[in-house]
Design an enzyme around this catalytic site. Sequence first.
Site, PDB file in Angstrom:
ATOM      1  CG  MET A  66      -2.220  -0.641   0.953  1.00  0.00           C
ATOM      2  SD  MET A  66      -1.980  -2.375   0.555  1.00  0.00           S
ATOM      3  CE  MET A  66      -1.222  -2.995   2.004  1.00  0.00           C
ATOM      4  NE  ARG A  82       0.322   1.750  -4.600  1.00  0.00           N
ATOM      5  CZ  ARG A  82      -0.089   0.715  -3.968  1.00  0.00           C
ATOM      6  NH1 ARG A  82       0.771  -0.039  -3.339  1.00  0.00           N
ATOM      7  NH2 ARG A  82      -1.354   0.397  -3.935  1.00  0.00           N
ATOM      8  CD1 TRP A 129       7.256  -8.884   1.138  1.00  0.00           C
ATOM      9  CD2 TRP A 129       6.815 -10.831   0.154  1.00  0.00           C
ATOM     10  NE1 TRP A 129       7.517  -9.871   2.056  1.00  0.00           N
ATOM     11  CE2 TRP A 129       7.254 -11.086   1.474  1.00  0.00           C
ATOM     12  CE3 TRP A 129       6.482 -11.916  -0.656  1.00  0.00           C
ATOM     13  CZ2 TRP A 129       7.355 -12.374   2.004  1.00  0.00           C
ATOM     14  CZ3 TRP A 129       6.584 -13.201  -0.127  1.00  0.00           C
ATOM     15  CH2 TRP A 129       7.021 -13.422   1.182  1.00  0.00           C
ATOM     16  CD  GLU A 130       2.466  -2.552  -2.354  1.00  0.00           C
ATOM     17  OE1 GLU A 130       2.340  -1.710  -3.283  1.00  0.00           O
ATOM     18  OE2 GLU A 130       1.935  -2.413  -1.244  1.00  0.00           O
ATOM     19  N   GLY A 131       6.603  -3.357  -5.479  1.00  0.00           N
ATOM     20  CA  GLY A 131       7.701  -2.758  -6.210  1.00  0.00           C
ATOM     21  C   GLY A 131       8.745  -3.784  -6.591  1.00  0.00           C
TER      22      GLY A 131
END
Length: 493
Positions: free
Chosen positions: A1, A6, A310-312
């Site tokens: 989030m 983003r 777990w992003e990006g």
Amino acid sequence: MPTSPRQLVAVLSSAAVIAAAGLAITATGATSASADSVQLLQNPGFETGNLTGWNCSSGDKVVTSPVAADSYALSGTTTSSDYAQCAQTVSVQPGATYTLTGKVQGSYVYLGDSGTGTSDTSTWTSSAGWTGLSTTFTTGASTTSVTVWVHGWYGQGTFGADALSLIGPSATGSPTPTTTPTPTPTPTPTAPADTGFQHPAYFMPLDNTPQSVSDIVSNSGEKELLLAFVLDSGSCTPAWDGDSAHTVASDTTVQADVTAVRAAGGDVSVSFGGYNGTELGATCGSSSALAAAYQKVINKYQLTRIDLDWEGDDLDANMAVRWGAIKTLEQNNPSLKVTLTIPMTTVGLPDTGKDEIRQAISTGARIDVVNIMDFDFGLTSGTETQAAETVAGDVNTQLQSLYGWDAATAWAHTSIQLMNGHTDQPSELFTQSTFNDLLAFAQSKHVAQFSYWDVNRDRACDPNTVHNWADGACSSVAQNPYDFTKIITKYTG
């Protein structure tokens, strides 16, 4: 989030399905057992008529029918919180090869080992009749005992086990097995969904002008908070927002919030990751180090739930370390519930997200709930409600393929997460009406959770102050305080 605007991350890869039930997992590189191989288990077929030699759950007993051999067999009755394990710790030789076998019947029955000093192994099946299972392992250079175990799975009814055998070299001078229990691994199957945490709202307790917990509870009714985010402040050190001045170890502020929520009759989960900062899984270096870092947070706040956001560049990255750590956590914290949060595309899961799930399955790490970020994919046509419902439906089909579930089971392990007001995509807008529409949709599908990002934004923006498009501290739509949270709390599954 997001804590600031983003971009959606999505890449392409091919789909795959999970391995068929009953596939045995066997350690590789093992040498054959030496010539003095013997049966090492005490009471391997339960022919004493009792559980002598075994350390078992209260749901386990010895019965005379059904049996696979001789006169007795183990019968285990699972519940929603107990998979009815029976375990035995046995003395072994270091650097030796052992084969564990048995006959089982029932839904999701597991046979395996732990504490081998190398790679623990397990095997499982679902079968109405008696079916043989077998797995082989080699002990480590200093390993002198291992634990073998058999169990069913949560809420899957009664299972049977019989004719168990551990064959390999006896331990010199220690031929008699002991019964001291040691932690055992948690396998990968479908566990019942977490129905005790149905409408968790994300909340940043130290960023974006947080409200007081007492105000949230009193004026919104929300008592289920998903606290965000724990990151690495350096050297694999968990800290709130990755701030070295606010490590988890030194924290008193968030601890007070946790205490207040629980005093009001609620509970919390903690989210690791987010779009910004350095996630622990990127820097801790090994599964054991990462598990230890996550465990510090679990211990600090006495958690029974965690969220993996777990992003990006953390999407589908360092998966061997990450899922290895989660498997260890699940072994060491049997009641822990794990949610995997995944950004969405216009066609559901990104291929990175699918791959994360496949690698969790391969590792033997359990995902209790797949939390879909049902926003930030961009509205290209129709209404926001229609788009969110379509994406959720696509995910349902994808989870059926990945896990072999039916539609109802897939919904029961899905969390639908929204974002109130303006999202990071200018084409998207979630109003109170949109939330109400999607509440009805979530109710009709009986999803595991109905959630949103985030409580900090659940208030109107001050018109006298310049705000970002998707401001971290307000919604950018006309509203009363906690309008969106009050809708979320109506969800009952």
